[in-house]
Design a protein around this motif. Structure first.
Motif, PDB file in Angstrom:
ATOM      1  N   ALA A  72      58.123  31.890  34.986  1.00  0.00           N
ATOM      2  CA  ALA A  72      58.150  33.296  35.207  1.00  0.00           C
ATOM      3  C   ALA A  72      58.209  34.104  34.039  1.00  0.00           C
ATOM      4  CB  ALA A  72      59.247  33.410  36.442  1.00  0.00           C
ATOM      5  N   ASP A  73      59.272  33.501  33.158  1.00  0.00           N
ATOM      6  CA  ASP A  73      59.428  34.305  32.125  1.00  0.00           C
ATOM      7  C   ASP A  73      58.340  34.223  30.996  1.00  0.00           C
ATOM      8  OD1 ASP A  73      59.885  31.411  31.698  1.00  0.00           O
ATOM      9  OD2 ASP A  73      61.461  31.946  30.020  1.00  0.00           O
ATOM     10  N   GLN A  74      57.359  33.367  31.199  1.00  0.00           N
ATOM     11  CA  GLN A  74      56.082  33.245  30.250  1.00  0.00           C
ATOM     12  C   GLN A  74      54.888  33.808  30.843  1.00  0.00           C
ATOM     13  OE1 GLN A  74      57.066  29.072  30.165  1.00  0.00           O
ATOM     14  NE2 GLN A  74      57.484  29.097  27.945  1.00  0.00           N
ATOM     15  N   LEU A  75      55.071  34.574  32.096  1.00  0.00           N
ATOM     16  CA  LEU A  75      53.726  35.028  32.621  1.00  0.00           C
ATOM     17  C   LEU A  75      53.766  36.544  32.528  1.00  0.00           C
ATOM     18  CD1 LEU A  75      53.771  32.675  36.015  1.00  0.00           C
ATOM     19  CD2 LEU A  75      52.526  32.458  33.758  1.00  0.00           C
ATOM     20  N   ASP A  76      52.562  37.206  32.511  1.00  0.00           N
ATOM     21  CA  ASP A  76      52.429  38.614  32.670  1.00  0.00           C
ATOM     22  C   ASP A  76      52.263  38.730  34.138  1.00  0.00           C
ATOM     23  OD1 ASP A  76      52.469  39.533  29.908  1.00  0.00           O
ATOM     24  OD2 ASP A  76      50.378  38.854  29.639  1.00  0.00           O
ATOM     25  N   ARG A  77      51.572  38.054  34.734  1.00  0.00           N
ATOM     26  CA  ARG A  77      51.134  38.335  36.244  1.00  0.00           C
ATOM     27  C   ARG A  77      50.576  36.858  36.888  1.00  0.00           C
ATOM     28  NH1 ARG A  77      46.318  41.611  35.804  1.00  0.00           N
ATOM     29  NH2 ARG A  77      45.230  39.686  36.297  1.00  0.00           N
ATOM     30  N   ILE A  78      51.189  36.893  38.270  1.00  0.00           N
ATOM     31  CA  ILE A  78      50.463  35.845  39.002  1.00  0.00           C
ATOM     32  C   ILE A  78      49.862  36.707  40.481  1.00  0.00           C
ATOM     33  CG2 ILE A  78      52.926  35.533  40.056  1.00  0.00           C
ATOM     34  CD1 ILE A  78      51.876  32.279  40.083  1.00  0.00           C
ATOM     35  N   SER A  79      48.898  36.277  40.737  1.00  0.00           N
ATOM     36  CA  SER A  79      48.348  37.060  41.669  1.00  0.00           C
ATOM     37  C   SER A  79      47.615  36.031  42.835  1.00  0.00           C
ATOM     38  CB  SER A  79      47.318  38.183  41.112  1.00  0.00           C
ATOM     39  OG  SER A  79      46.291  37.575  40.600  1.00  0.00           O
ATOM     40  N   LEU A  80      47.525  36.419  43.995  1.00  0.00           N
ATOM     41  CA  LEU A  80      46.886  35.799  44.936  1.00  0.00           C
ATOM     42  C   LEU A  80      45.594  36.504  45.295  1.00  0.00           C
ATOM     43  CD1 LEU A  80      49.941  35.149  47.479  1.00  0.00           C
ATOM     44  CD2 LEU A  80      48.807  33.637  45.768  1.00  0.00           C
ATOM     45  N   VAL A  81      44.447  35.859  45.365  1.00  0.00           N
ATOM     46  CA  VAL A  81      43.222  36.350  45.484  1.00  0.00           C
ATOM     47  C   VAL A  81      42.461  35.793  46.800  1.00  0.00           C
ATOM     48  CG1 VAL A  81      40.743  36.770  44.547  1.00  0.00           C
ATOM     49  CG2 VAL A  81      42.809  36.687  42.941  1.00  0.00           C
ATOM     50  N   MET A  82      42.223  36.547  47.673  1.00  0.00           N
ATOM     51  CA  MET A  82      41.807  36.298  49.107  1.00  0.00           C
ATOM     52  C   MET A  82      40.278  35.810  48.843  1.00  0.00           C
ATOM     53  SD  MET A  82      43.614  38.931  51.392  1.00  0.00           S
ATOM     54  CE  MET A  82      43.507  40.566  50.364  1.00  0.00           C
ATOM     55  N   GLY A  83      39.978  34.512  49.516  1.00  0.00           N
ATOM     56  CA  GLY A  83      38.425  34.133  49.434  1.00  0.00           C
ATOM     57  C   GLY A  83      38.090  33.669  50.686  1.00  0.00           C
ATOM     58  N   ASP A  84      36.928  32.970  50.795  1.00  0.00           N
ATOM     59  CA  ASP A  84      36.503  32.386  51.885  1.00  0.00           C
ATOM     60  C   ASP A  84      35.875  30.891  51.540  1.00  0.00           C
ATOM     61  OD1 ASP A  84      34.189  33.290  50.971  1.00  0.00           O
ATOM     62  OD2 ASP A  84      33.996  34.922  52.576  1.00  0.00           O
ATOM     63  N   HIS A  85      35.291  30.443  52.408  1.00  0.00           N
ATOM     64  CA  HIS A  85      34.247  29.166  52.213  1.00  0.00           C
ATOM     65  C   HIS A  85      35.130  27.897  51.781  1.00  0.00           C
ATOM     66  CE1 HIS A  85      30.856  31.577  53.422  1.00  0.00           C
ATOM     67  NE2 HIS A  85      31.139  32.388  52.479  1.00  0.00           N
ATOM     68  N   GLY A  86      36.358  28.043  52.106  1.00  0.00           N
ATOM     69  CA  GLY A  86      37.302  26.800  51.840  1.00  0.00           C
ATOM     70  C   GLY A  86      37.779  26.775  50.387  1.00  0.00           C
ATOM     71  N   VAL A  87      37.718  27.631  49.805  1.00  0.00           N
ATOM     72  CA  VAL A  87      38.018  27.887  48.399  1.00  0.00           C
ATOM     73  C   VAL A  87      39.636  27.864  48.098  1.00  0.00           C
ATOM     74  CG1 VAL A  87      38.247  30.650  48.149  1.00  0.00           C
ATOM     75  CG2 VAL A  87      37.657  29.118  46.270  1.00  0.00           C
ATOM     76  N   PHE A  88      39.939  27.230  47.151  1.00  0.00           N
ATOM     77  CA  PHE A  88      41.414  27.043  46.743  1.00  0.00           C
ATOM     78  C   PHE A  88      41.316  26.709  45.226  1.00  0.00           C
ATOM     79  CE2 PHE A  88      45.786  26.008  45.865  1.00  0.00           C
ATOM     80  CZ  PHE A  88      46.553  26.931  46.966  1.00  0.00           C
ATOM     81  N   ILE A  89      41.487  27.718  44.590  1.00  0.00           N
ATOM     82  CA  ILE A  89      41.186  27.679  43.052  1.00  0.00           C
ATOM     83  C   ILE A  89      42.323  28.107  42.039  1.00  0.00           C
ATOM     84  CG2 ILE A  89      40.003  28.121  40.810  1.00  0.00           C
ATOM     85  CD1 ILE A  89      37.469  28.168  42.696  1.00  0.00           C
ATOM     86  N   VAL A  90      42.900  27.455  41.427  1.00  0.00           N
ATOM     87  CA  VAL A  90      44.094  28.059  40.269  1.00  0.00           C
ATOM     88  C   VAL A  90      43.625  28.332  38.968  1.00  0.00           C
ATOM     89  CG1 VAL A  90      46.402  27.941  39.352  1.00  0.00           C
ATOM     90  CG2 VAL A  90      45.815  26.997  41.709  1.00  0.00           C
ATOM     91  N   ARG A  91      43.485  29.688  38.282  1.00  0.00           N
ATOM     92  CA  ARG A  91      43.076  29.829  37.216  1.00  0.00           C
ATOM     93  C   ARG A  91      44.286  30.509  36.171  1.00  0.00           C
ATOM     94  NH1 ARG A  91      39.528  32.249  40.704  1.00  0.00           N
ATOM     95  NH2 ARG A  91      37.356  31.453  40.864  1.00  0.00           N
TER      96      ARG A  91
END
Length: 79
Positions: free
Chosen positions: A30-49
């Motif tokens: 947490a202290d090393q991040l500017d932002r963490i966000s959840l992005v809604m998708g479809d078609h079975g996607v689960f990706i971490v960038r």
């Protein structure tokens, strides 16, 4: 500082998985991040960038929260 996106499939019900991964990443970095966000998708996607770089894709690997945190580490520690 880094930006993390967790894109997850809404119709598949992956919100709980996304929240679990988000919490694990926040607990570690947490202290090393500017932002963490959840992005809604479809078609079975689960990706971490991290900073637009894919570090985890469900299409390639099974979901393992500890493994995802390990994959995120090199991108955020020491930046």
């Amino acid at each position: 500082m880094s930006t993390i996106e967790i894109e997850y499939c809404v119709p598949c019900g992956f919100l709980d998985r996304a929240l679990t991964v988000e919490e694990a990443i926040c607990r570690q970095f947490a202290d090393q991040l500017d932002r963490i966000s959840l992005v809604m998708g479809d078609h079975g996607v689960f990706i971490v960038r991290v900073d637009d770089e894919v570090v985890f894709d469900k299409a390639d690997d099974p979901l393992d929260v500890d493994d995802i945190v390990r994959r995120v580490r090199p991108y955020v520690v020491g930046r």
